[in-house]
Write a protein that holds these residues in place. Sequence first.
Motif, PDB file in Angstrom:
ATOM      1  N   THR A 105      15.728 -86.845 -14.556  1.00 64.25           N
ATOM      2  CA  THR A 105      16.392 -87.990 -13.503  1.00 64.25           C
ATOM      3  C   THR A 105      16.348 -88.146 -12.604  1.00 64.25           C
ATOM      4  N   MET A 111      23.390 -91.380 -20.992  1.00 63.59           N
ATOM      5  CA  MET A 111      22.984 -90.268 -20.273  1.00 63.59           C
ATOM      6  C   MET A 111      23.972 -89.455 -19.982  1.00 63.59           C
ATOM      7  N   ALA A 112      24.991 -89.611 -19.633  1.00 64.07           N
ATOM      8  CA  ALA A 112      26.349 -88.579 -19.545  1.00 64.07           C
ATOM      9  C   ALA A 112      25.948 -88.217 -21.253  1.00 64.07           C
ATOM     10  N   SER A 127      31.046 -91.096 -27.261  1.00 66.94           N
ATOM     11  CA  SER A 127      30.204 -91.964 -26.047  1.00 66.94           C
ATOM     12  C   SER A 127      29.557 -93.355 -27.398  1.00 66.94           C
ATOM     13  N   SER A 141      25.649 -83.997 -20.868  1.00 65.30           N
ATOM     14  CA  SER A 141      26.211 -83.072 -21.702  1.00 65.30           C
ATOM     15  C   SER A 141      26.332 -82.556 -22.427  1.00 65.30           C
ATOM     16  N   SER A 193      20.486 -91.889 -13.157  1.00 56.74           N
ATOM     17  CA  SER A 193      20.223 -92.463 -14.387  1.00 56.74           C
ATOM     18  C   SER A 193      20.377 -93.614 -14.233  1.00 56.74           C
ATOM     19  N   SER A 239      24.231 -89.030 -14.488  1.00 55.14           N
ATOM     20  CA  SER A 239      24.243 -90.015 -14.995  1.00 55.14           C
ATOM     21  C   SER A 239      24.063 -90.714 -14.445  1.00 55.14           C
ATOM     22  N   ALA A 256      32.374 -90.131 -17.867  1.00 56.53           N
ATOM     23  CA  ALA A 256      30.955 -89.093 -17.841  1.00 56.53           C
ATOM     24  C   ALA A 256      31.934 -87.705 -17.808  1.00 56.53           C
ATOM     25  N   ILE A 306      31.011 -94.773 -14.882  1.00 57.08           N
ATOM     26  CA  ILE A 306      30.047 -93.622 -14.890  1.00 57.08           C
ATOM     27  C   ILE A 306      30.834 -92.347 -14.502  1.00 57.08           C
ATOM     28  N   GLY A 364      24.800 -95.632 -18.498  1.00 54.20           N
ATOM     29  CA  GLY A 364      24.512 -94.620 -17.958  1.00 54.20           C
ATOM     30  C   GLY A 364      25.777 -93.355 -18.491  1.00 54.20           C
TER      31      GLY A 364
END
Length: 789
Positions: free
Chosen positions: A37, A369-370, A338, A374, A270, A267, A297, A293, A366
Amino acid sequence: MKTIRKLKESTNNFVSSWTKFVIKYKWSVLIGTFVLTLMLGLQGKMNFDGDYHVFFSESNPELEAFDALQEKYTKDDNVILVLTPSNGDVFTKLNLVAIENLTAEAWNTPYSSRVDAITNFQHTKAVEDDLFVDDLSYNSIDKSEEEIEKIKQIALKEPMLVNRLINSNGSVTAINITVKLPGENSAEEVPEVMEYVRNMVDDFNNKYPHFDIHISGMVPLNTAFFEASMKDMGLTAIMMLIVIITTLILTRSIQSTISTLTVVIFSIVSALGFIGLMGIKLTPPSSVFPTMILTLAVADSIHILITMLQKMRKEGLNKIDALKESMRLNFMPVFITSLTTVIGFLTMNFGDVPPFWDLGNIVAFGMTMAFLFSTTTLPALMTILPFKIKKRNNNPTKVLDWYTVFAQFIIKYPVRLTFLSIFTIGLFTYLASKNSFNDEFINYFNESVKFRSDTDYISENLTGVYNVEFSIGSGEEGGINNPKYLKKLNEFEDWLYTQPEVVHVNTFSEVARRINRSMHGDDELFYTIPETREEAAQYLLLYELSLPFGLDLNNQINVDKSETRVTVTLNNIDSPSMIAFSERCENWLYKNTPDSMHSIGVSPMLMFSKLGFRQADSMFKGNIIALILISLVLMVALRNIKLGFLSIIPNVSPVLIGFGIWALYKAQINTGMVVVFGMTLGIIVDDTVHFMSKFLRARREYGFNARQAVEYAFKTVGQALLTTTAVLITGFAVLSTSSFALNSYMARITVVIIISALIIDFILLPSLLVLTASKERVKRKYTSLIYYR
């Protein structure tokens, strides 16, 4: 069946190995994701672009035509200052002196190339055989009352001024500043112009406090876009606080709130890195990415956390075992949701509005990356943080919660609820067809935005801010002096004034008539087109030689004098009316003029008017692709073709209902709302996937019949669906407060769609699952799962 079983085993093995790795190397995973990150965040760089051109792709034909016209004449933007004296009369010595001073000061505006006002209007008059061109009111302080009255009479009878720079009763006037921006860095050039203009207006108000000034024009429009971006970025802090409070209330766990907040922050940071790496410039639509996001997220984390907490509170599992079970149950559903969300946002690239390409790509990255955070950062944090929850005593009376009661109601009346749902969906689908496109750029801003209120005032009290422009060719060099050409141009001008939308027409034929009159002793009988080409050319030459620097005719006549520019100012009309007016003008030219005079209408407002229709056409293909891809993903993920097809109903229906309700609310759709189908399709699949996955797990692992499986799904995922829906509604509700309509309208209809999705997934989906599975062979007879844990 063997293939499905093997796929299921391999998936479970992968998830188990993944979870064990994260738990075993929790500190390494946490530090690793933090470093990732940080590395992305260091690449983050946010540049803003408020130029209205960003809404149009380079291949946009309306933009190409508009740029071609500006290149042919002058490429310019403007700031219009509208002055209203408190005494209601512009034509007093004090007021004319003030206007003259402000006009002189306006020439110092950065990048200014022209300033038009009533005081410096180039009035023509003849003295014997000589043509004199001079400012209408020069050195106003020395004017007598009689001279001022004469100036007033001239101004209020001058077609070039009335409803353009002065209203018909002389109570409101305007100063139009034309600027030529270099175009090298609009993020610096536009603020530089507006800073000077605002300071100039403040100084003027200090000297002449009896004037009210309203500011509009293309430069202020760009400024409003920029300021809307900055304001919407500020919504992130509000949403962050709401998410913290909401998560804390719904999970009743500080540790869960901390973990969720960490995933969200990682997230967003990023995504900032992605923006920097891709060199994306933020615009009003794309500037809302942090709020989106943040909202989306949270949903990934909530499902994992809610299941973990349920396992600890209801079944007495310890933290590690509960986490492992939660990851086993939710890893694939979270991955699927996702993936579908990413697909939905990526479909924005099929549209014709670049800012939405950027928004789709940023949010897609985003959300990718979330998902990663997660399933890594979140379980690592939950493993590290101290966590103690006592198992609750599950008495039958307590286990019979409202999810169970509601499930039993659905199971009891599946046929009735299905027909009722289908009827309701059909009704709102019909209403959805009543929506129409309207992309008035003034209405992109609500009444709280000064640009909007100032522009509305100008439209109501002086002139329209919408226009359509035509470049009318003569077919030959110097052909604008041909009397036949000028007479046809005059006919077009006269026809335009018969159209109800038209406020003012600025055309060279008016200049030719005015000069001809002046060259004949200001005799009104000669307020006509010159009789010969030589005469027209001579008069034009004399007139041009008399004009001061900066007030020439380059903005109306091209270099070789083969074409002239016609600018038609209109009342504020909606997009369909604007397009219809332009087509009406083009048809008139086609039917009543030679081929060389045929022209198409262009203007920023016309570009925006067509933008929604162009966006809808281009997004249609993207939406179809999104629907197909998401349906295929669900078929593969659920390992059931029939349920994959069945999922289309609860995924598409909320969008139809949303637009149906919108027809009752506004009945007008703007460009921002066109992307809603693909965007929300990826979001609302979340509820469907989690409900269906729990339904199928009950069928496959526990051998439940359809009714038992529906009740099991309600009990295990109902709370998570309500929680994630609450977060999504809250997030988009915050975004709906945006002063920028492309964002606020998109958010408002998304709220309606998300609510509709939850209702459909709680009523229609389980009813369909019961009905479609009713003839299948089942292992157990239906009994309520009241005591099932």
